[in-house]
Scaffold this motif. Structure first.
Motif, PDB file in Angstrom:
ATOM      1  N   ALA A   1       0.838  -1.197   0.000  1.00  0.00           N
ATOM      2  CA  ALA A   1       0.000   0.000   0.000  1.00  0.00           C
ATOM      3  C   ALA A   1       0.875   1.249   0.000  1.00  0.00           C
ATOM      4  N   TYR A   2       0.557   2.170  -0.901  1.00  0.00           N
ATOM      5  CA  TYR A   2       1.258   3.442  -0.978  1.00  0.00           C
ATOM      6  C   TYR A   2       0.264   4.554  -0.699  1.00  0.00           C
ATOM      7  N   ARG A   3       0.636   5.471   0.176  1.00  0.00           N
ATOM      8  CA  ARG A   3      -0.245   6.590   0.522  1.00  0.00           C
ATOM      9  C   ARG A   3       0.535   7.892   0.487  1.00  0.00           C
ATOM     10  N   GLU A   4      -0.090   8.905  -0.073  1.00  0.00           N
ATOM     11  CA  GLU A   4       0.537  10.219  -0.175  1.00  0.00           C
ATOM     12  C   GLU A   4      -0.462  11.290   0.213  1.00  0.00           C
ATOM     13  N   LEU A   5      -0.012  12.236   1.014  1.00  0.00           N
ATOM     14  CA  LEU A   5      -0.844  13.356   1.424  1.00  0.00           C
ATOM     15  C   LEU A   5      -0.133  14.651   1.057  1.00  0.00           C
ATOM     16  N   ASN A   6      -0.832  15.509   0.327  1.00  0.00           N
ATOM     17  CA  ASN A   6      -0.313  16.822  -0.048  1.00  0.00           C
ATOM     18  C   ASN A   6      -1.225  17.877   0.550  1.00  0.00           C
ATOM     19  N   GLY A   7      -0.675  18.728   1.387  1.00  0.00           N
ATOM     20  CA  GLY A   7      -1.475  19.749   2.051  1.00  0.00           C
ATOM     21  C   GLY A   7      -0.905  21.140   1.833  1.00  0.00           C
ATOM     22  N   LEU A   8      -1.774  22.076   1.524  1.00  0.00           N
ATOM     23  CA  LEU A   8      -1.386  23.470   1.353  1.00  0.00           C
ATOM     24  C   LEU A   8      -2.359  24.328   2.146  1.00  0.00           C
ATOM     25  N   VAL A   9      -1.834  25.149   3.070  1.00  0.00           N
ATOM     26  CA  VAL A   9      -2.667  26.002   3.910  1.00  0.00           C
ATOM     27  C   VAL A   9      -2.156  27.432   3.811  1.00  0.00           C
ATOM     28  N   LEU A  10      -3.043  28.341   3.429  1.00  0.00           N
ATOM     29  CA  LEU A  10      -2.731  29.766   3.380  1.00  0.00           C
ATOM     30  C   LEU A  10      -3.575  30.456   4.442  1.00  0.00           C
ATOM     31  N   SER A  11      -2.918  31.099   5.397  1.00  0.00           N
ATOM     32  CA  SER A  11      -3.599  31.740   6.516  1.00  0.00           C
ATOM     33  C   SER A  11      -3.253  33.220   6.531  1.00  0.00           C
ATOM     34  N   GLN A  12      -4.301  34.067   6.640  1.00  0.00           N
ATOM     35  CA  GLN A  12      -4.105  35.506   6.695  1.00  0.00           C
ATOM     36  C   GLN A  12      -4.793  36.057   7.930  1.00  0.00           C
ATOM     37  N   SER A  13      -4.043  36.814   8.731  1.00  0.00           N
ATOM     38  CA  SER A  13      -4.551  37.392   9.963  1.00  0.00           C
ATOM     39  C   SER A  13      -4.416  38.907   9.895  1.00  0.00           C
ATOM     40  N   VAL A  14      -5.521  39.629  10.152  1.00  0.00           N
ATOM     41  CA  VAL A  14      -5.524  41.087  10.095  1.00  0.00           C
ATOM     42  C   VAL A  14      -6.029  41.624  11.428  1.00  0.00           C
ATOM     43  N   SER A  15      -5.266  42.545  12.035  1.00  0.00           N
ATOM     44  CA  SER A  15      -5.647  43.112  13.319  1.00  0.00           C
ATOM     45  C   SER A  15      -5.029  44.495  13.466  1.00  0.00           C
ATOM     46  N   SER A  16      -5.862  45.512  13.715  1.00  0.00           N
ATOM     47  CA  SER A  16      -5.402  46.882  13.977  1.00  0.00           C
ATOM     48  C   SER A  16      -4.447  47.384  12.898  1.00  0.00           C
ATOM     49  N   GLY A  17      -4.777  47.114  11.648  1.00  0.00           N
ATOM     50  CA  GLY A  17      -3.959  47.597  10.548  1.00  0.00           C
ATOM     51  C   GLY A  17      -2.748  46.756  10.237  1.00  0.00           C
ATOM     52  N   ALA A  18      -2.424  45.811  11.083  1.00  0.00           N
ATOM     53  CA  ALA A  18      -1.289  44.922  10.841  1.00  0.00           C
ATOM     54  C   ALA A  18      -1.805  43.595  10.290  1.00  0.00           C
ATOM     55  N   SER A  19      -1.038  42.978   9.425  1.00  0.00           N
ATOM     56  CA  SER A  19      -1.452  41.710   8.827  1.00  0.00           C
ATOM     57  C   SER A  19      -0.286  40.739   8.780  1.00  0.00           C
ATOM     58  N   THR A  20      -0.616  39.461   8.845  1.00  0.00           N
ATOM     59  CA  THR A  20       0.376  38.388   8.745  1.00  0.00           C
ATOM     60  C   THR A  20      -0.156  37.344   7.773  1.00  0.00           C
ATOM     61  N   VAL A  21       0.686  36.948   6.851  1.00  0.00           N
ATOM     62  CA  VAL A  21       0.331  35.917   5.878  1.00  0.00           C
ATOM     63  C   VAL A  21       1.277  34.739   6.076  1.00  0.00           C
ATOM     64  N   ARG A  22       0.705  33.563   6.230  1.00  0.00           N
ATOM     65  CA  ARG A  22       1.509  32.355   6.475  1.00  0.00           C
ATOM     66  C   ARG A  22       1.113  31.299   5.457  1.00  0.00           C
ATOM     67  N   LEU A  23       2.104  30.724   4.784  1.00  0.00           N
ATOM     68  CA  LEU A  23       1.894  29.648   3.820  1.00  0.00           C
ATOM     69  C   LEU A  23       2.617  28.405   4.314  1.00  0.00           C
ATOM     70  N   GLN A  24       1.893  27.318   4.373  1.00  0.00           N
ATOM     71  CA  GLN A  24       2.506  26.067   4.809  1.00  0.00           C
ATOM     72  C   GLN A  24       2.185  24.961   3.814  1.00  0.00           C
ATOM     73  N   LYS A  25       3.219  24.247   3.392  1.00  0.00           N
ATOM     74  CA  LYS A  25       3.092  23.156   2.442  1.00  0.00           C
ATOM     75  C   LYS A  25       3.687  21.895   3.029  1.00  0.00           C
ATOM     76  N   ASN A  26       2.915  20.811   3.016  1.00  0.00           N
ATOM     77  CA  ASN A  26       3.383  19.530   3.536  1.00  0.00           C
ATOM     78  C   ASN A  26       3.170  18.428   2.507  1.00  0.00           C
ATOM     79  N   VAL A  27       4.130  17.538   2.412  1.00  0.00           N
ATOM     80  CA  VAL A  27       4.022  16.348   1.571  1.00  0.00           C
ATOM     81  C   VAL A  27       4.486  15.152   2.390  1.00  0.00           C
ATOM     82  N   GLU A  28       3.641  14.149   2.505  1.00  0.00           N
ATOM     83  CA  GLU A  28       3.997  12.938   3.236  1.00  0.00           C
ATOM     84  C   GLU A  28       3.775  11.729   2.335  1.00  0.00           C
ATOM     85  N   GLN A  29       4.711  10.781   2.395  1.00  0.00           N
ATOM     86  CA  GLN A  29       4.629   9.554   1.611  1.00  0.00           C
ATOM     87  C   GLN A  29       4.913   8.364   2.511  1.00  0.00           C
ATOM     88  N   GLN A  30       4.111   7.335   2.365  1.00  0.00           N
ATOM     89  CA  GLN A  30       4.303   6.123   3.157  1.00  0.00           C
ATOM     90  C   GLN A  30       4.029   4.896   2.307  1.00  0.00           C
TER      91      GLN A  30
END
Length: 314
Positions: free
Chosen positions: A166-195
């Motif tokens: 059995a071969y299994r692969e998971l590809n995940g991409l998460v883009l998160s944006q946080s805005v507060s009091s005029g300040a913003s943060t953008v975070r991109l996370q990419k994961n690849v797992e193979q088993q």
């Protein structure tokens, strides 16, 4: 016209880190159209996956089968088709060949995509006074190939065992944006797992009468052959001169997979009733590292052990 009734009952018990499921998508020759119910079916080409003991009832001639399924779901918003909230695509394939080896012994070879799912999710929330928007795309793929043997114990009972890679692969991409009091943060996370793992599937079948039969199947990941994961994180906040980047390689936790299915089939007045009871204390579909960030419960909503009852009448 024969009627078709499908009833699915799920009982989730929180506390496990695995997504509890033996098959994530409809797969099989007849089983895909029966809600993955088929542990008690005899003479089905899908027996190589659902219960190898069912192969023993094939006649003394080869049986070759190729089957597939496709499911697509996308939410509407107003009059337009959008991707604002969710999308799901699933495609599966099973090819099998079953033939006699000698009197009372059958062998089957097969290759399958029992899980090929693409998810899209977008959500917004307020956390600690900040407006947070998460957009995630997740693809889970699985390929299984192997060989199975089955034989008759007596005229009505049979045994079977499958030896699968059995071969299994998971590809995940998460883009998160946080805005507060005029300040913003953008975070991109990419994961690849193979088993890659060795999975054993012993089974038993008893055709009690012309109107009733039942089967028992076990799925057990006996050996983890290969496991690797890669993670990339890019984060940028207003006021930063340049984004921060991080790349790491890790070994995903080797989750055990153990599942039991008891399948029963009744023939009553021209109708057939199928009842499958599945219990999976451990599942091979593990939450990825991407699921450990904030919002993981929305990305992986089915956490816990699974007891599943599938009933079909047709």
């Amino acid at each position: 016209m024969k009627s078709l009734v499908v009833v699915t009952i799920l009982f989730l018990i929180a506390g496990s880190e695995a997504v509890a499921s033996l098959f994530l998508s409809p797969v099989g020759h007849r089983e895909a159209f029966l809600g993955n119910t088929g542990a008690g079916l005899v003479q089905s080409p899908g027996a190589v996956l659902f219960n190898p003991a069912g192969m023993a009832y094939f006649k003394d001639r080869p049986a070759v089968s190729l089957s597939g399924s496709a499911v697509s779901y996308q939410e509407f918003s107003g009059q337009a088709l959008t991707r604002e909230t969710g999308q799901l695509k699933s495609e599966t394939l099973l090819g099998s060949a079953i033939f006699p080896v000698e009197a009372g012994l059958r062998m089957g070879v097969f290759y399958s995509y029992p899980g090929n799912i693409q998810d899209y999710l977008r959500s917004s929330s307020i956390e600690n006074g900040a407006e947070v928007t998460d957009t995630s795309e997740l693809q889970r793929q699985a390929a299984v190939g192997g060989i199975a043997y089955a034989g008759m114990i007596d005229a009505d009972q049979s045994w079977g065992v499958g030896i699968n890679i059995a071969y299994r692969e998971l590809n995940g991409l998460v883009l998160s944006q946080s805005v507060s009091s005029g300040a913003s943060t953008v975070r991109l996370q990419k994961n690849v797992e193979q088993q890659t793992s060795l999975v054993l599937t012993p089974g038993y079948m008893w055709r009690v009468s012309e109107n009733y039969s039942f089967g028992l199947n076990v799925q057990w990941k006996a050996l983890n052959v290969y496991s690797e994961g890669d993670q990339y994180i890019n984060e940028f906040s207003s006021g930063d001169a340049r984004p921060s980047e991080d790349f790491s390689r890790y070994t995903p936790a080797s989750e055990s997979m153990l599942g039991f299915t008891l399948g029963q089939v009744w023939n009553v007045d021209g109708h057939r009733l199928l009842l499958d009871l599945s219990w999976a204390p451990h599942s091979g579909y593990r939450e990825m590292a991407v699921g450990r960030i904030r919002r993981c419960q929305k990305i992986f909503p089915l956490a816990g052990r699974l007891r599943c009852c599938r009933i079909l009448i047709f």
